[in-house]
Design a protein around this motif. Structure first.
Motif, PDB file in Angstrom:
ATOM      1  N   ALA A   1       0.949  -1.208  -0.080  1.00 47.08           N
ATOM      2  CA  ALA A   1      -0.078  -0.029  -0.001  1.00 47.08           C
ATOM      3  C   ALA A   1       0.701   1.282   0.014  1.00 47.08           C
ATOM      4  N   SER A   2       2.086   1.197  -0.258  1.00 46.55           N
ATOM      5  CA  SER A   2       3.074   2.131  -0.409  1.00 46.55           C
ATOM      6  C   SER A   2       3.407   2.746   0.935  1.00 46.55           C
ATOM      7  N   VAL A   3       3.050   2.298   2.250  1.00 46.08           N
ATOM      8  CA  VAL A   3       3.441   2.681   3.419  1.00 46.08           C
ATOM      9  C   VAL A   3       5.147   2.286   3.779  1.00 46.08           C
ATOM     10  N   ARG A   4       5.963   3.182   4.069  1.00 47.94           N
ATOM     11  CA  ARG A   4       7.227   2.897   4.501  1.00 47.94           C
ATOM     12  C   ARG A   4       7.475   1.965   5.555  1.00 47.94           C
ATOM     13  N   VAL A   5       7.594   0.638   5.496  1.00 45.71           N
ATOM     14  CA  VAL A   5       8.086  -0.164   6.268  1.00 45.71           C
ATOM     15  C   VAL A   5       9.367  -1.260   6.106  1.00 45.71           C
ATOM     16  N   PRO A   6       9.947  -1.602   7.018  1.00 48.91           N
ATOM     17  CA  PRO A   6      10.930  -2.535   6.685  1.00 48.91           C
ATOM     18  C   PRO A   6      10.390  -3.692   5.532  1.00 48.91           C
ATOM     19  N   GLU A   7      11.333  -4.171   4.701  1.00 50.09           N
ATOM     20  CA  GLU A   7      10.891  -5.230   3.933  1.00 50.09           C
ATOM     21  C   GLU A   7      11.085  -6.457   4.580  1.00 50.09           C
ATOM     22  N   THR A   8      10.272  -7.425   4.362  1.00 51.08           N
ATOM     23  CA  THR A   8      10.512  -8.513   5.182  1.00 51.08           C
ATOM     24  C   THR A   8      11.082  -9.943   4.108  1.00 51.08           C
ATOM     25  N   PHE A   9      11.954 -10.671   4.686  1.00 58.88           N
ATOM     26  CA  PHE A   9      12.549 -11.930   4.006  1.00 58.88           C
ATOM     27  C   PHE A   9      12.112 -13.286   4.738  1.00 58.88           C
ATOM     28  N   GLY A  10      11.166 -13.295   5.537  1.00 59.63           N
ATOM     29  CA  GLY A  10      10.517 -14.531   6.115  1.00 59.63           C
ATOM     30  C   GLY A  10      10.565 -14.521   7.454  1.00 59.63           C
ATOM     31  N   CYS A  11       9.826 -15.330   7.953  1.00 58.04           N
ATOM     32  CA  CYS A  11       9.636 -15.647   9.581  1.00 58.04           C
ATOM     33  C   CYS A  11       9.554 -17.165   9.699  1.00 58.04           C
ATOM     34  N   VAL A  12      10.663 -17.762  10.196  1.00 58.29           N
ATOM     35  CA  VAL A  12      10.813 -19.137  10.359  1.00 58.29           C
ATOM     36  C   VAL A  12      11.197 -19.348  12.032  1.00 58.29           C
ATOM     37  N   ASP A  13      10.288 -20.267  12.632  1.00 60.96           N
ATOM     38  CA  ASP A  13      10.778 -20.560  13.820  1.00 60.96           C
ATOM     39  C   ASP A  13      10.621 -19.330  14.851  1.00 60.96           C
ATOM     40  N   GLY A  14       9.856 -18.439  14.599  1.00 64.60           N
ATOM     41  CA  GLY A  14       9.873 -17.482  15.697  1.00 64.60           C
ATOM     42  C   GLY A  14      11.045 -16.281  15.266  1.00 64.60           C
TER      43      GLY A  14
END
Length: 193
Positions: A94-107
């Motif tokens: 939605a074009s809100v500046r947030v950190p890019e994510t690269f995955g969530c594994v085992d917490g």
């Protein structure tokens, strides 16, 4: 590290209510790893308030979470962590500046490390001195982001000067496990205000 997603843990950045944050190296890239604390170690007074309106994936999952069984608590943790990943992904689209994510594994949530012009960790909004003109510009941008968030049906739940970083391009909104569904959470309007 064992799964090969992170090559090296460089340092601990901070410890918060729900997670510890680490600076990590992933091949040649420096990123951030958010390691969620166990639910029993989190210090949220309003955890149930934030979770209201979040949907379970199945009836079995919902029943287990209601009964607070071991499986139910594990599933509740997944819902908590996935709420942040989902919110970050939706807000980025939605074009809100947030950190890019690269995955969530085992917490462990692996994401972009927001830095300043010198490559150091970007400061929180509350730690930044800026001109009146820059403050007015960043304020207008934050109001725009808040509107975009609301259009996505998301209320941050804990938006403050501690959950906004400032880099050379302006504010970046962080820390979204408290993101709530604007339509399904009875406290959303209060949190929004």
């Amino acid at each position: 590290v064992e799964d090969g997603l992170i090559d090296e843990v460089i340092s601990r950045l901070m410890s918060g209510k729900e997670a510890d944050i680490f600076v990590v190296r992933c091949r040649e890239t420096i990123r951030c790893a958010k390691v969620y604390k166990d639910a029993m170690k989190r210090s949220f007074k309003k955890a149930a308030q934030y979770q209201e309106g979040r949907k379970a994936r199945s009836g079995r999952q919902a029943r287990a979470m209601q009964k607070r069984s071991n499986y139910g608590r594990q599933e509740q943790e997944k819902v908590w962590q996935n709420a942040e990943v989902d919110a970050l992904s939706r807000l980025a689209r939605a074009s809100v500046r947030v950190p890019e994510t690269f995955g969530c594994v085992d917490g462990v949530l692996l994401m972009e490390l927001i830095t300043d012009e010198e490559g150091n960790v970007a400061p929180r909004l509350g730690d930044v001195l800026m001109s009146e003109e820059q403050a007015i510009e960043d304020y207008a941008l934050m109001i725009h982001y808040i509107k975009l968030m609301l259009c996505e049906g998301i209320v941050h739940g804990d938006l403050s000067e501690f959950n906004v970083l400032v880099d050379e391009s302006g504010p970046v909104i962080i820390d979204l496990p408290q993101a709530v569904n604007a339509a399904a959470n009875n406290s959303a309007q209060e949190m929004f205000t």
